[in-house]
Design a protein around this motif. Structure first.
Motif, short mmCIF file in Angstrom:
data_model
loop_
_atom_site.label_atom_id
_atom_site.label_comp_id
_atom_site.label_asym_id
_atom_site.label_seq_id
_atom_site.Cartn_x
_atom_site.Cartn_y
_atom_site.Cartn_z
N GLU A 195 0.83 -1.19 0.00
CA GLU A 195 0.00 0.00 0.00
C GLU A 195 0.88 1.25 0.00
OE1 GLU A 195 -2.71 -0.04 3.22
OE2 GLU A 195 -3.75 -1.87 2.59
N ASP A 196 0.39 2.29 -0.70
CA ASP A 196 1.13 3.55 -0.73
C ASP A 196 1.25 4.15 0.66
OD1 ASP A 196 1.38 3.26 -3.39
OD2 ASP A 196 0.14 4.96 -3.97
N GLY A 197 2.39 4.74 0.92
CA GLY A 197 2.63 5.35 2.22
C GLY A 197 3.86 6.24 2.15
N GLU A 198 4.45 6.52 3.31
CA GLU A 198 5.59 7.42 3.39
C GLU A 198 6.77 6.93 2.57
OE1 GLU A 198 8.58 9.35 6.79
OE2 GLU A 198 6.77 8.25 7.37
N ARG A 199 6.99 5.61 2.52
CA ARG A 199 8.13 5.05 1.80
C ARG A 199 7.71 4.19 0.60
NH1 ARG A 199 12.81 5.56 4.42
NH2 ARG A 199 13.73 3.80 3.30
N VAL A 200 6.45 4.33 0.22
CA VAL A 200 5.93 3.52 -0.89
C VAL A 200 5.13 4.40 -1.84
CG1 VAL A 200 4.46 1.61 -1.58
CG2 VAL A 200 5.84 1.42 0.50
N ARG A 201 5.48 4.34 -3.15
CA ARG A 201 4.70 5.00 -4.20
C ARG A 201 4.47 4.01 -5.34
NH1 ARG A 201 6.51 10.47 -6.69
NH2 ARG A 201 4.68 9.87 -7.92
N THR A 202 3.22 3.78 -5.66
CA THR A 202 2.88 2.85 -6.75
C THR A 202 1.85 3.48 -7.68
OG1 THR A 202 1.13 1.79 -5.47
CG2 THR A 202 3.35 0.85 -5.28
N ASP A 203 1.81 4.81 -7.74
CA ASP A 203 0.80 5.48 -8.55
C ASP A 203 1.32 5.77 -9.95
OD1 ASP A 203 2.68 7.25 -7.53
OD2 ASP A 203 1.32 8.97 -7.65
N GLY A 204 0.42 6.22 -10.83
CA GLY A 204 0.81 6.65 -12.17
C GLY A 204 1.18 5.55 -13.12
N ASN A 205 0.72 4.33 -12.86
CA ASN A 205 1.03 3.20 -13.74
C ASN A 205 -0.14 2.94 -14.69
OD1 ASN A 205 3.61 2.47 -12.48
ND2 ASN A 205 2.34 1.96 -10.71
N LEU A 206 0.18 2.35 -15.84
CA LEU A 206 -0.84 2.04 -16.84
C LEU A 206 -0.97 0.53 -16.95
CD1 LEU A 206 -2.75 2.87 -19.14
CD2 LEU A 206 -0.76 2.85 -20.68
N THR A 207 -2.19 0.04 -16.75
CA THR A 207 -2.48 -1.39 -16.87
C THR A 207 -3.30 -1.65 -18.12
OG1 THR A 207 -2.46 -1.65 -14.46
CG2 THR A 207 -3.51 -3.39 -15.73
N LEU A 208 -2.80 -2.52 -18.99
CA LEU A 208 -3.49 -2.84 -20.24
C LEU A 208 -4.15 -4.22 -20.17
CD1 LEU A 208 -0.74 -1.65 -22.75
CD2 LEU A 208 -2.71 -0.36 -21.90
#
Length: 231
Positions: free
Chosen positions: A218-231
């Motif tokens: 999960e996204d948090g202070e030390r985690v970024r997983t946004d802005g991805n494209l899923t096809l």
């Protein structure tokens, strides 16, 4: 052991095996070009259980039907009059590469006769300076494990010729860019990022084509997983 050869500029190979099914050999503390099992199909182009430790050279190739090769503390120093890419080439048949330094790593997809994974641990590879359009590392082995070390201005692409698994652990850094603008690539498969195994995650601006996300933190202070494209 402790033998040293010159003649790199002329293409001489002071350390070579012909590929006539040589096995259980140890090269320790030497220097000079090395070519394993590379004398042509008429000689078999096969070898197994060869260990090379503490070797220094400007070019190293072991890209034929070589099984269970072990390389430890190999240093490749690129020379402008020979191999400017400073290339370390191994077969994907259970090769274990530890503590090695080179500009370029190439993994050949020869038939895999080994029961152990191809492993790269605590190594540093960097394409020649200014090679922002350098190709990534294409891997055909079924099981590749990268543990520690740095891949700069290159990347890893699984060839998808078979079911494949890549495991990246131990503080490995894959950074910079390459011709494909992809650091880790393969069409399809699964992305498995175990939260408890990661100190921090930056997984953004990626494209997933037919990829199953089996574990994502999960996204948090030390985690970024946004802005991805899923096809």
């Amino acid at each position: 052991m402790n033998c040293h050869g010159d003649g790199d500029d002329a293409g001489g190979n002071p350390f070579t095996t012909h590929g006539q099914y040589e096995h259980d050999l140890l090269f320790d503390g030497n220097s000079g070009l090395m070519d394993i099992a590379g004398s042509g199909a008429q000689r078999g182009i096969s070898a197994k259980r060869i260990t090379v430790r503490g070797h220094v050279c400007s070019w190293f190739t072991a890209n034929t039907k070589i099984t269970d090769l072990a390389l430890e503390d190999i240093t490749l120093i690129a020379r402008p009059t020979f191999d400017q890419a400073g290339t370390l080439t191994v077969n994907a048949g259970g090769s274990q590469v530890r503590g090695c330094t080179a500009k370029t790593l190439a993994v050949a997809p020869r038939p895999d006769r080994s029961t152990r994974p191809t492993t790269v641990s605590d190594c540093t590879f960097e394409p020649p300076a200014g090679a922002e359009n350098a190709a990534h590392l294409s891997v055909g082995s079924a099981d590749l494990r990268i543990d520690g070390g740095t891949l700069l201005n290159t990347g890893v692409e699984l060839s998808a010729v078979r079911d494949q698994r890549i495991t990246v652990t131990g503080g490995t850094r894959i950074t910079g860019s390459n011709k494909a603008k992809v650091l880790l690539g393969r069409a399809g498969g699964a992305l498995h990022l175990v939260p408890d195994a990661l100190d921090s995650v930056l997984h953004t601006a990626c494209v997933a084509d037919g990829t199953r996300r089996s574990a994502i933190p999960e996204d948090g202070e030390r985690v970024r997983t946004d802005g991805n494209l899923t096809l």
